[in-house]
Motif scaffolding. Sequence first.
Motif, mmCIF file in Angstrom:
data_model
loop_
_atom_site.group_PDB
_atom_site.id
_atom_site.type_symbol
_atom_site.label_atom_id
_atom_site.label_comp_id
_atom_site.label_asym_id
_atom_site.label_seq_id
_atom_site.Cartn_x
_atom_site.Cartn_y
_atom_site.Cartn_z
ATOM 1 N N ILE A 157 8.313 -5.952 -9.355
ATOM 2 C CA ILE A 157 7.011 -5.289 -9.497
ATOM 3 C C ILE A 157 5.893 -6.320 -9.508
ATOM 4 O O ILE A 157 4.881 -6.191 -8.791
ATOM 5 C CB ILE A 157 6.986 -4.436 -10.784
ATOM 6 N N VAL A 158 6.047 -7.362 -10.312
ATOM 7 C CA VAL A 158 5.002 -8.385 -10.443
ATOM 8 C C VAL A 158 4.799 -9.146 -9.137
ATOM 9 O O VAL A 158 3.661 -9.375 -8.708
ATOM 10 C CB VAL A 158 5.357 -9.355 -11.587
ATOM 11 N N ASN A 159 5.885 -9.531 -8.493
ATOM 12 C CA ASN A 159 5.749 -10.295 -7.250
ATOM 13 C C ASN A 159 5.096 -9.465 -6.150
ATOM 14 O O ASN A 159 4.364 -9.992 -5.302
ATOM 15 C CB ASN A 159 7.115 -10.801 -6.791
ATOM 16 N N THR A 160 5.363 -8.154 -6.163
ATOM 17 C CA THR A 160 4.716 -7.278 -5.184
ATOM 18 C C THR A 160 3.225 -7.151 -5.465
ATOM 19 O O THR A 160 2.392 -7.218 -4.549
ATOM 20 C CB THR A 160 5.387 -5.889 -5.196
ATOM 21 N N LEU A 161 2.874 -6.995 -6.733
ATOM 22 C CA LEU A 161 1.457 -6.942 -7.092
ATOM 23 C C LEU A 161 0.755 -8.245 -6.739
ATOM 24 O O LEU A 161 -0.377 -8.236 -6.225
ATOM 25 C CB LEU A 161 1.309 -6.653 -8.592
ATOM 26 N N ARG A 162 1.404 -9.364 -6.997
ATOM 27 C CA ARG A 162 0.800 -10.659 -6.665
ATOM 28 C C ARG A 162 0.494 -10.749 -5.166
ATOM 29 O O ARG A 162 -0.589 -11.185 -4.766
ATOM 30 C CB ARG A 162 1.725 -11.799 -7.070
ATOM 31 N N LEU A 163 1.454 -10.326 -4.350
ATOM 32 C CA LEU A 163 1.230 -10.353 -2.904
ATOM 33 C C LEU A 163 0.029 -9.503 -2.524
ATOM 34 O O LEU A 163 -0.840 -9.926 -1.750
ATOM 35 C CB LEU A 163 2.476 -9.859 -2.178
ATOM 36 N N MET A 164 -0.048 -8.305 -3.078
ATOM 37 C CA MET A 164 -1.105 -7.377 -2.698
ATOM 38 C C MET A 164 -2.473 -7.813 -3.206
ATOM 39 O O MET A 164 -3.506 -7.438 -2.643
ATOM 40 C CB MET A 164 -0.759 -5.975 -3.208
ATOM 41 N N LEU A 165 -2.490 -8.640 -4.271
ATOM 42 C CA LEU A 165 -3.760 -9.079 -4.846
ATOM 43 C C LEU A 165 -4.207 -10.448 -4.362
ATOM 44 O O LEU A 165 -5.373 -10.817 -4.540
ATOM 45 C CB LEU A 165 -3.654 -9.106 -6.382
ATOM 46 N N THR A 166 -3.310 -11.222 -3.751
ATOM 47 C CA THR A 166 -3.661 -12.582 -3.347
ATOM 48 C C THR A 166 -3.696 -12.774 -1.839
ATOM 49 O O THR A 166 -4.336 -13.716 -1.362
ATOM 50 C CB THR A 166 -2.673 -13.606 -3.934
ATOM 51 N N ASP A 167 -3.020 -11.939 -1.095
ATOM 52 C CA ASP A 167 -2.943 -12.102 0.355
ATOM 53 C C ASP A 167 -3.997 -11.208 1.003
ATOM 54 O O ASP A 167 -3.864 -9.981 1.005
ATOM 55 C CB ASP A 167 -1.542 -11.729 0.840
ATOM 56 N N GLU A 168 -5.056 -11.814 1.539
ATOM 57 C CA GLU A 168 -6.149 -11.025 2.116
ATOM 58 C C GLU A 168 -5.655 -10.139 3.256
ATOM 59 O O GLU A 168 -6.102 -9.003 3.414
ATOM 60 C CB GLU A 168 -7.250 -11.957 2.622
ATOM 61 N N ARG A 169 -4.732 -10.661 4.048
ATOM 62 C CA ARG A 169 -4.174 -9.854 5.131
ATOM 63 C C ARG A 169 -3.536 -8.598 4.592
ATOM 64 O O ARG A 169 -3.761 -7.495 5.088
ATOM 65 C CB ARG A 169 -3.125 -10.680 5.889
ATOM 66 N N PHE A 170 -2.765 -8.774 3.529
ATOM 67 C CA PHE A 170 -2.056 -7.630 3.006
ATOM 68 C C PHE A 170 -2.964 -6.712 2.202
ATOM 69 O O PHE A 170 -2.885 -5.490 2.303
ATOM 70 C CB PHE A 170 -0.875 -8.074 2.139
#
Length: 416
Positions: free
Chosen positions: A259-272
């Motif tokens: 859950i945390v790693n998915t949130l991190r991706l969605m909050l830090t990766d501008e593309r995503f």
Amino acid sequence: MTQPAQPAQSRPVRHGSPIDTDGPRVALYSEEFASDPHRVYREMRERYGSIVPVELAPGIAATLVVDYRTALRILHDPEHFPADSRVWQKDIAPDCPVLPLLEWRPIPTRNSGPLHERYRKAMVAGLDGVDLLALHTTVGQIAGPLINSFCEDGHADMVGQYAFPLAFAMINAMLGCPPEIGQRAAAGMAAMFDGVNAAEGGAMVAAAMSDLVSLKRADPSDDVVTRILQHPVGLDDEEMQQQILSVFGAGIEPLSNLIVNTLRLMLTDERFAAGVLGGSLSTRDALDEVLFVDPPLTNYGVTFPRQPVLIDDIWLPAHQPVVISFAACNSDPAINTGEYTDNRSHLAFSAGPHTCPARSVAYLIAQDAVDQLLDALPEIQLAVAGDELTWRPGPFNRSLESLPVAFPETPPLPVF
């Protein structure tokens, strides 16, 4: 079809044992490894090829597999690569920090052959009985109050205030476990995964599991523990305790990390992030990318060859741990195309006879947990720079110390 990458011409073919290697081993427990494992995996592959000499803890040698096809060969060959660690652990000190996760137990992941089949049948039956529609409702019932506990503050830590308590509550609900027993088990499992006070953590978990088995024998219900208890294979109390322990171990920490790693991706990766807000990418897409790039269990699938085995021109010694790097294998240039949408070829749930039987459950809980949060707090953003986030060291896990976020102060959600 993409062809396997050829060994670098500068890298000599070795026929020795990675256990007897000259020079230092790669320390998978170090803070340096935790801070940038992808760089370390690239360096491993360039220097060693598919088979890498590593340490899981100080003085605990192992072989790490970083090649996708080599990993599949091992994971699908329990005859030559059984999961039984009893010979290895005879020479391991009782206070070894990784022993609680590698020592033999009467569970599917530490057995092969008839015993593996016996334990896995009971485990699969227990998990297959989970009602996924009801589980979706349960996620909402747990996520809502958690979000309400911080939504008016305008800031929160997604590890301690959301992902971990949600995963904890969900596993307890599936098992029919009272919170007090579950709390003891969760604290013990965290110590085991981090390799800190691991022996004490193992004892804490064992005591909690014993109490839960006794409770369910006296008061059965429609839950995973009761279904395993009532399975025709007839597990005794010790076997039951260990099955439940494995559900906690494979559930709370890894699910929270997912859950945390998915949130991190969605909050830090501008593309995503742009894709999610624009509707072109879904939370499921984010989950699939995380399971490739930062799976919650980065290195596991541990086996112990019965006799020396020649793999990729390297002799793997008998009765020594062979660890599959799910993260490194997923990024193997021979198979990684950089396309993750609708791509389920990752090894995050392992492969072969030890494939995780709770894959669908994990996907559903993680996706619903992320969706519930983003629906409630659509303007949520990371409260620090992405490079300021700190990863917890450990040879097996990929988990953040914290994930601080900020958002406009929001009234509590209606809770039904």
